[in-house]
Motif scaffolding. Structure first.
Motif, PDB file in Angstrom:
ATOM      1  N   SER A   1     -64.430  58.034   6.702  1.00  0.00           N
ATOM      2  CA  SER A   1     -65.148  58.560   7.863  1.00  0.00           C
ATOM      3  C   SER A   1     -66.645  58.287   7.783  1.00  0.00           C
ATOM      4  O   SER A   1     -67.356  58.451   8.783  1.00  0.00           O
ATOM      5  CB  SER A   1     -64.918  60.067   7.995  1.00  0.00           C
TER       6      SER A   1
ATOM      7  N   GLN B   1     -67.850  55.511   7.677  1.00  0.00           N
ATOM      8  CA  GLN B   1     -67.990  54.226   8.361  1.00  0.00           C
ATOM      9  C   GLN B   1     -68.129  53.039   7.410  1.00  0.00           C
ATOM     10  O   GLN B   1     -68.433  51.920   7.835  1.00  0.00           O
ATOM     11  CB  GLN B   1     -69.193  54.247   9.336  1.00  0.00           C
TER      12      GLN B   1
ATOM     13  N   LYS C   1     -71.443  49.063   5.573  1.00  0.00           N
ATOM     14  CA  LYS C   1     -71.089  49.760   6.808  1.00  0.00           C
ATOM     15  C   LYS C   1     -70.390  48.774   7.721  1.00  0.00           C
ATOM     16  O   LYS C   1     -70.975  47.770   8.136  1.00  0.00           O
ATOM     17  CB  LYS C   1     -72.324  50.339   7.490  1.00  0.00           C
TER      18      LYS C   1
ATOM     19  N   HIS D   1     -68.246  49.769  10.583  1.00  0.00           N
ATOM     20  CA  HIS D   1     -68.031  50.223  11.968  1.00  0.00           C
ATOM     21  C   HIS D   1     -69.033  51.307  12.309  1.00  0.00           C
ATOM     22  O   HIS D   1     -69.760  51.813  11.441  1.00  0.00           O
ATOM     23  CB  HIS D   1     -66.596  50.730  12.144  1.00  0.00           C
ATOM     24  N   ARG D   2     -69.024  51.711  13.577  1.00  0.00           N
ATOM     25  CA  ARG D   2     -69.950  52.735  14.052  1.00  0.00           C
ATOM     26  C   ARG D   2     -69.307  54.114  14.121  1.00  0.00           C
ATOM     27  O   ARG D   2     -69.934  55.059  14.603  1.00  0.00           O
ATOM     28  CB  ARG D   2     -70.477  52.353  15.437  1.00  0.00           C
ATOM     29  N   ALA D   3     -68.076  54.231  13.657  1.00  0.00           N
ATOM     30  CA  ALA D   3     -67.372  55.520  13.661  1.00  0.00           C
ATOM     31  C   ALA D   3     -66.345  55.489  12.531  1.00  0.00           C
ATOM     32  O   ALA D   3     -66.281  54.526  11.738  1.00  0.00           O
ATOM     33  CB  ALA D   3     -66.711  55.768  15.014  1.00  0.00           C
ATOM     34  N   THR D   4     -65.536  56.531  12.460  1.00  0.00           N
ATOM     35  CA  THR D   4     -64.513  56.632  11.416  1.00  0.00           C
ATOM     36  C   THR D   4     -63.628  55.391  11.370  1.00  0.00           C
ATOM     37  O   THR D   4     -63.170  54.906  12.402  1.00  0.00           O
ATOM     38  CB  THR D   4     -63.634  57.868  11.673  1.00  0.00           C
TER      39      THR D   4
ATOM     40  N   TRP E   1     -60.115  54.118  10.378  1.00  0.00           N
ATOM     41  CA  TRP E   1     -58.818  54.744  10.135  1.00  0.00           C
ATOM     42  C   TRP E   1     -57.971  53.972   9.125  1.00  0.00           C
ATOM     43  O   TRP E   1     -57.380  54.555   8.221  1.00  0.00           O
ATOM     44  CB  TRP E   1     -58.032  54.859  11.439  1.00  0.00           C
TER      45      TRP E   1
ATOM     46  N   SER F   1     -60.932  51.212  13.888  1.00  0.00           N
ATOM     47  CA  SER F   1     -61.853  52.346  13.898  1.00  0.00           C
ATOM     48  C   SER F   1     -61.712  53.196  15.154  1.00  0.00           C
ATOM     49  O   SER F   1     -61.166  52.774  16.175  1.00  0.00           O
ATOM     50  CB  SER F   1     -63.291  51.820  13.781  1.00  0.00           C
ATOM     51  N   PHE F   2     -62.269  54.389  15.042  1.00  0.00           N
ATOM     52  CA  PHE F   2     -62.393  55.300  16.181  1.00  0.00           C
ATOM     53  C   PHE F   2     -63.358  54.748  17.232  1.00  0.00           C
ATOM     54  O   PHE F   2     -63.352  55.204  18.388  1.00  0.00           O
ATOM     55  CB  PHE F   2     -62.879  56.671  15.689  1.00  0.00           C
ATOM     56  N   ASP F   3     -64.179  53.768  16.857  1.00  0.00           N
ATOM     57  CA  ASP F   3     -65.131  53.197  17.813  1.00  0.00           C
ATOM     58  C   ASP F   3     -64.483  52.203  18.779  1.00  0.00           C
ATOM     59  O   ASP F   3     -65.172  51.489  19.503  1.00  0.00           O
ATOM     60  CB  ASP F   3     -66.317  52.545  17.090  1.00  0.00           C
TER      61      ASP F   3
ATOM     62  N   ALA G   1     -59.400  54.747  20.779  1.00  0.00           N
ATOM     63  CA  ALA G   1     -59.435  54.550  19.329  1.00  0.00           C
ATOM     64  C   ALA G   1     -58.247  53.714  18.858  1.00  0.00           C
ATOM     65  O   ALA G   1     -57.122  53.921  19.300  1.00  0.00           O
ATOM     66  CB  ALA G   1     -59.430  55.897  18.619  1.00  0.00           C
TER      67      ALA G   1
END
Length: 335
Positions: free
Chosen positions: A39, A41, A62, A64-67, A69, A86-88, A122
């Motif tokens: 999470s 990122q 880094k 992604h810009r979000a979690t 998965w 990712s969630f992004d 997502a």
């Protein structure tokens, strides 16, 4: 701290340095490298020190810009390639390049080659196809879409073509490719749903029809009513059938053979093609070794050992005896 019940496996504790929950781990084909995602990122590459048998983080970035998965490692035939979702709402493809730095030193760098941006929600899972299908990968999303991509030129991974889109009409959280290399078997994907409101089953099986050049839903496993956390096809080495493991509130095993659908496996208004083979799916067992939800699954390369992990902090290893009965043969308890 980890402890094992017998000599089937051993455990070590590794401080990952991730700043938040780790959602997935993927090993390479040989088991001497792994990638973790979190999470926070970030993705981290780990290499096994053969002398000390400890894991060393060799790269962290880094991604992604979000979690993040899920992550997956491609077959080494295509190089050192990793995919993440990712969630992004994006999926990324990364490739390792090796260059010479100071004399006698090699510099390893991970470069982003692809960025898949077709999803509106997502992306919950991503997995490379078996190598005999070429460099393909599948993603599934929370709005019920399965997308299949292919790299037409394995030397140039900056270009990925969206080959197919499958609409499931339920929230998808995990998927798995059938790894069978038998020529009689068409490409097959199983998808699990975490939709609490759907009462028509949580596991859907799709098969590619060569004649029509499209994917069809061929089966719904209706006796899994709880949200699915993970599912995995076993390698079918030496078998004439497939085994699908499904992780939910319990661990379920299903045997899949080509035949005719029985009454319990009727897929309702699903398109049926008389030329397409039918699947006969039978539950082998429900394995009840975990005290709560089963979260992740993994098979060994021969499909003879299944490993499961759960919210209870247990990692269990399962094998079948000569009577075909699956039993827990090892337990790793993280305390």
């Amino acid at each position: 701290m980890g402890k094992t019940a017998n000599s089937l496996c051993s455990s070590t504790i590794t401080a990952t340095g991730h700043g938040d929950m780790i959602h997935d781990i993927s090993y390479n084909h040989f088991g001497d490298r792994m990638v973790t995602c979190s999470s926070d990122q970030n993705m981290k590459i780990w290499d096994l020190d053969e002398e000390t048998k400890t894991w060393k983080c060799t790269k962290s970035w880094k991604a992604h810009r979000a979690t993040i998965w899920r992550v997956d490692w491609a077959h080494p035939e295509f190089g050192q390639v990793i995919a993440a979702c990712s969630f992004d709402r994006t999926a990324s493809i990364w490739e390792e390049s090796v260059s010479e730095g100071t004399p006698g030193e090699l510099v390893h760098e991970w470069c982003q080659k692809g960025n898949l941006v077709d999803s509106r929600t997502a992306i919950k899972d991503i997995e490379f196809a078996p190598k005999h299908l070429g460099l393909q990968l599948a993603t599934c999303t929370s709005d019920g879409m399965i997308r299949i991509y292919e790299a037409p030129d394995v030397i140039n991974l900056t270009q990925w073509v969206l080959q197919d889109q499958i609409e499931t009409r339920v929230s998808c959280c995990c998927l798995t490719w059938n790894t069978s290399v038998q020529r009689v078997n068409n490409p097959m994907i199983a998808v699990g749903s975490d939709d609490y409101s759907d009462s028509n089953g949580k596991v859907f099986v799709f098969e590619y029809n060569d004649n029509q050049r499209e994917w069809h839903q061929v089966y719904i496993i209706k006796d899994v009513m709880e949200p699915v956390n993970d599912l995995k096809f076993s390698p079918d080495v030496g078998r004439t059938y497939h085994i699908l493991a499904v992780a939910s509130s319990n661990l379920h095993l299903y045997k899949m053979e080509t035949g005719f659908l029985d009454d319990n496996g009727d897929a309702g208004d699903v398109h049926q093609n008389s030329e397409a083979p039918r699947l006969n799916i039978k539950k082998i067992s429900t394995l009840r070794g975990h005290d709560c939800n089963v979260l992740r699954l993994s098979w060994n390369g021969l499909g003879t050992i299944l490993t499961s992990s759960g919210d209870d902090g247990k990692v269990l290893m399962w094998m079948t005896n000569y009577l075909g009965i699956w039993k827990s043969v090892n337990e790793l308890k993280v305390v």
